[in-house]
Design an enzyme around this catalytic site. Structure first.
Site, PDB file in Angstrom:
ATOM      1  N   LYS A  95       0.784  -1.068   0.084  1.00 48.12           N
ATOM      2  CA  LYS A  95       0.109  -0.029   0.010  1.00 48.12           C
ATOM      3  C   LYS A  95       1.006   1.348   0.045  1.00 48.12           C
ATOM      4  O   LYS A  95       1.655   1.539   0.952  1.00 48.12           O
ATOM      5  CB  LYS A  95      -0.897  -0.082   1.423  1.00 48.12           C
ATOM      6  CG  LYS A  95      -1.484   1.215   1.306  1.00 48.12           C
ATOM      7  CD  LYS A  95      -2.630   0.911   2.532  1.00 48.12           C
ATOM      8  CE  LYS A  95      -3.418   2.380   2.757  1.00 48.12           C
ATOM      9  NZ  LYS A  95      -4.376   2.338   3.785  1.00 48.12           N
ATOM     10  N   LYS A 135      -2.234  -1.497  -3.746  1.00 50.29           N
ATOM     11  CA  LYS A 135      -3.091  -0.163  -3.679  1.00 50.29           C
ATOM     12  C   LYS A 135      -2.208   0.879  -3.668  1.00 50.29           C
ATOM     13  O   LYS A 135      -1.325   1.103  -3.014  1.00 50.29           O
ATOM     14  CB  LYS A 135      -4.090  -0.277  -2.397  1.00 50.29           C
ATOM     15  CG  LYS A 135      -4.589   0.864  -1.879  1.00 50.29           C
ATOM     16  CD  LYS A 135      -5.263   0.604  -0.583  1.00 50.29           C
ATOM     17  CE  LYS A 135      -5.922   2.188  -0.339  1.00 50.29           C
ATOM     18  NZ  LYS A 135      -6.504   2.210   1.036  1.00 50.29           N
TER      19      LYS A 135
END
Ligand code: PBG
Length: 340
Positions: free
Chosen positions: A209, A262
């Protein structure tokens, strides 16, 4: 020497012949669909939803047209529609009544997520409910963990995240999704789930992320903007991709079941590397900023929104994602159904 000869191994004689007509299989939609390599499916989607306290509350998020903060009763109504559209799963984010330095509502068994999950599993039992595990929506300072001095501390924070995950499992969550990016949290969560006999609840960890500008609209929706500082001490530097492989590998070692990258679009290369390297069930989060940009341009008439949406979702799958978390899930589901 001919370069094509080097890369493709064709002889000069082959090239002297009539050239390959790659357009042949593009001439009709029937042919195109016959050779199509990537097919989006409803089964790939997880729709993110934002839950708030109260009743009959449904408020559109200013920066995310078509996305709402929902009270639990409205959430149930929304999820009935989601289920009817054939979308298999939702991921829930909670906005609590009360925030404090320790984010205590995050691991309160009567907290917003715990309440929402119990209600959802009762009303729509076969919809898969994923819960986001983080503290940023629950802390008064908006950070994902405990703050001591200038530091967001790791080890004390993961204990709280593990407690939070356990309360989600106890409420009936089907998949636990830690989004904090602290070290060791997958193991801490796996340990507490197993110790409490939740052996079969999978973890979908936000493994790679990035510290991204694309989360802006989400922080409006989840009311989780940090009051000071940023998330760069735990989320990844956008410039790195070898490091993403280490993050993913570490989560696998600690027992994750599904790995997530992400955001999605600016990191398609990372999705591909992760898929090729680990062949794990791989999810990608098509985040709020990616959604809002397309919505905004669509509303201005600058792009053909449904077309761009499908192109983007297809590209994420083509890059290697098996699962796509996307605010477009309902729009895309409707389009996919129309096409059939
Ligand atoms: C953290 C979390 C965030 C998102 C999902 N989980 C925000 C952040 O890290 O600041 C972002 C999702 C999006 O932008 O759509 N709980």
């Amino acid at each position: 020497m001919n370069e094509s000869k080097l890369t493709l191994g064709y002889s000069d004689e082959t090239f002297a012949k009539p050239f390959r007509r790659l357009r042949r299989t593009r001439m009709t939609e029937a042919l195109r669909s016959l050779v199509r390599e990537t097919e989006l499916s409803l089964n790939d989607f997880i729709l993110p939803l934002f839950v708030v306290p109260g009743k009959r509350f449904r408020k559109e998020v200013g920066s995310m047209p078509g996305v709402f903060q929902l009270s639990v009763d409205e959430l149930i109504r929304e999820c009935a529609e989601v289920k009817a559209l054939g979308i298999p799963a939702v991921i829930l984010f909670g906005i609590p009544e009360h925030k404090d330095e320790m984010g205590s509502d995050a691991y309160n068994e009567h907290g917003i997520i715990q309440t929402a999950v119990r209600a959802l599993k009762k009303e729509i039992p076969d919809l898969v409910v994923v819960t986001d595990v983080c503290l940023c929506e629950y802390t008064s300072h908006g950070h994902c963990g405990i703050v001591q001095g200038n530091e967001i501390v790791n080890d004390a924070s993961i204990e709280l995240l593990a407690k939070e995950a356990l309360t989600h499992a106890q409420a009936g969550a089907d998949i636990i999704a830690p989004s904090d990016m602290f070290d060791g949290r997958v193991k801490a969560i796996r340990d507490i789930l197993d110790a409490n006999k939740y052996l079969n609840i999978p973890i979908m960890s936000y493994s790679a992320k990035y510290a991204s500008g694309f989360y802006g609209p989400f922080r409006d929706a989840a009311e989780s903007t940090p009051k000071f500082g940023d998330r760069r001490s735990h989320q990844m530097d956008p410039a790195n991709s070898d490091e993403a492989l280490h993050e993913v590998e570490q989560d696998i070692i600690e027992g994750t079941d599904i790995v997530m990258i992400k955001p999605a679009l600016p990191y398609l290369d990372v999705i591909r590397r992760v898929k090729d390297r680990f062949q794990m069930p791989t999810a990608a989060y098509n985040v709020s900023g990616e959604y809002s940009m397309i919505k905004a341009a669509g509303r201005n008439g600058w792009i053909d929104e449904p077309r761009v949406m499908m192109e983007v979702l297809t590209s994420i799958k083509r890059a290697g994602a098996d699962i796509i978390l996307t605010y477009f899930a309902k729009d895309a589901a409707k389009l996919l159904k129309e096409k059939k």
